[in-house]
Design a protein around this motif. Structure first.
Motif, PDB file in Angstrom:
ATOM      1  N   ARG A  62      58.758  56.856 -13.911  1.00 29.67           N
ATOM      2  CA  ARG A  62      58.183  55.330 -13.716  1.00 29.67           C
ATOM      3  C   ARG A  62      56.802  55.279 -13.405  1.00 29.67           C
ATOM      4  NH1 ARG A  62      62.936  52.380 -13.879  1.00 29.67           N
ATOM      5  NH2 ARG A  62      64.608  54.156 -13.918  1.00 29.67           N
ATOM      6  N   ASP A  91      62.178  61.910 -12.762  1.00 30.92           N
ATOM      7  CA  ASP A  91      62.106  59.858 -13.373  1.00 30.92           C
ATOM      8  C   ASP A  91      61.017  59.065 -12.111  1.00 30.92           C
ATOM      9  OD1 ASP A  91      65.034  57.515 -13.173  1.00 30.92           O
ATOM     10  OD2 ASP A  91      63.137  57.316 -11.233  1.00 30.92           O
ATOM     11  N   SER A 128      51.455  51.118  -5.895  1.00 32.95           N
ATOM     12  CA  SER A 128      52.864  52.150  -5.467  1.00 32.95           C
ATOM     13  C   SER A 128      52.470  51.747  -3.952  1.00 32.95           C
ATOM     14  CB  SER A 128      52.422  53.536  -5.452  1.00 32.95           C
ATOM     15  OG  SER A 128      51.673  53.722  -5.557  1.00 32.95           O
ATOM     16  N   GLN A 187      60.232  46.413  -9.026  1.00 35.23           N
ATOM     17  CA  GLN A 187      61.677  46.487  -9.197  1.00 35.23           C
ATOM     18  C   GLN A 187      62.002  47.995  -9.002  1.00 35.23           C
ATOM     19  OE1 GLN A 187      63.399  45.839 -13.494  1.00 35.23           O
ATOM     20  NE2 GLN A 187      64.620  47.455 -13.299  1.00 35.23           N
ATOM     21  N   ASN A 188      61.616  49.017  -8.903  1.00 41.69           N
ATOM     22  CA  ASN A 188      61.893  50.235  -7.852  1.00 41.69           C
ATOM     23  C   ASN A 188      61.636  50.566  -7.214  1.00 41.69           C
ATOM     24  OD1 ASN A 188      62.516  51.139 -11.286  1.00 41.69           O
ATOM     25  ND2 ASN A 188      60.188  51.180 -11.532  1.00 41.69           N
ATOM     26  N   THR A 231      67.134  49.798  -8.089  1.00 39.45           N
ATOM     27  CA  THR A 231      66.299  48.968  -8.989  1.00 39.45           C
ATOM     28  C   THR A 231      66.246  47.379  -9.096  1.00 39.45           C
ATOM     29  OG1 THR A 231      68.021  49.468 -10.922  1.00 39.45           O
ATOM     30  CG2 THR A 231      66.317  50.864 -10.335  1.00 39.45           C
ATOM     31  N   GLN A 235      53.875  53.894 -15.973  1.00 40.86           N
ATOM     32  CA  GLN A 235      54.056  52.428 -15.881  1.00 40.86           C
ATOM     33  C   GLN A 235      54.333  51.169 -15.325  1.00 40.86           C
ATOM     34  OE1 GLN A 235      54.286  52.619 -19.429  1.00 40.86           O
ATOM     35  NE2 GLN A 235      54.811  54.531 -19.082  1.00 40.86           N
ATOM     36  N   VAL A 236      53.003  51.377 -14.280  1.00 41.57           N
ATOM     37  CA  VAL A 236      53.455  50.301 -13.026  1.00 41.57           C
ATOM     38  C   VAL A 236      52.197  50.157 -12.687  1.00 41.57           C
ATOM     39  CG1 VAL A 236      55.714  50.563 -11.860  1.00 41.57           C
ATOM     40  CG2 VAL A 236      53.953  51.375 -11.520  1.00 41.57           C
TER      41      VAL A 236
END
Length: 201
Positions: A25, A21, A32, A142-143, A162, A28-29
């Motif tokens: 993700r 997971d 971090s 979001q994560n 999320t 895509q960002v």
């Protein structure tokens, strides 16, 4: 919010699920954030860590130096994707053996482009009235992951939230900690905690 993440309900991911997971993700960002609070982890799949745990510091550092090529390649991929990594590391003195090793590896990461700042426990104490802060990673807007460890510090999986409101609140608090933090290179120079590695700190 950082101290509340452990109380919130999220999607529980076993270790393999977490890794899958996270990787999906992550790319895509554009950013971090990582908060590391524990002073001891177990990383038996990392040869350099295993050598350190066996008491062979010289071999541990040599193996850590061999990690530089892989770290550099990863950083080039991050740069190509426009992803900025920030790590906030809480450091208690005197260092645990694990943290001595991790700071050596983090110095390599920082040399190659990861942004790392260090905080003393006193800077997070106001959030720790009922226990230590959890280990948290934020990906994008979001994560939010609360990384799960067993009592010895071996990663077991993670809880994923999320809700953007959680991520935004955690990011604001991490940004505040970041503003207080000391750049890793400055911390190592000031404290000399890696002086026994035989390389300038």
């Amino acid at each position: 919010m950082l101290e509340r993440v452990a109380e919130l309900t999220g999607q529980e991911l076993k270790l393999d699920e977490y890794f899958e997971d996270f990787d999906a993700r992550f790319w895509q960002v554009d950013s971090s954030w990582k908060l590391e609070r524990r002073q001891v982890f177990q990383e038996p799949d990392v040869p350099s860590w295993a050598a350190m745990a066996a008491g062979d510091r010289k071999r541990s550092l040599a193996l850590a130096d061999e990690m530089r090529t892989g770290i550099a390649e990863h950083q080039r991929r991050l740069d190509a994707h426009g992803i900025v990594q920030r790590r906030i590391r809480v450091v208690e003195l005197p260092l645990s053996d694990y943290l001595w090793w991790e700071l050596y590896v983090l110095r390599i990461r920082a040399d190659l482009g990861e942004r790392i700042r260090v905080l003393p426990p006193s800077d997070v104490a106001s959030w720790e009235t009922s226990g230590s802060l959890p280990e948290i990673i934020l990906l994008g807007e979001q994560n939010t992951y609360q990384v799960r460890y067993d009592d010895d510090g071996t990663v077991m999986g993670a809880k994923l939230l999320t809700d953007p409101r959680v991520a935004v609140a955690c990011r604001a608090e991490m940004a505040a900690l970041w503003a207080k933090g000391e750049d890793l290179a400055s911390f190592l120079t000031r404290t000399g905690v890696l002086a026994d590695t035989g390389k300038p700190s």
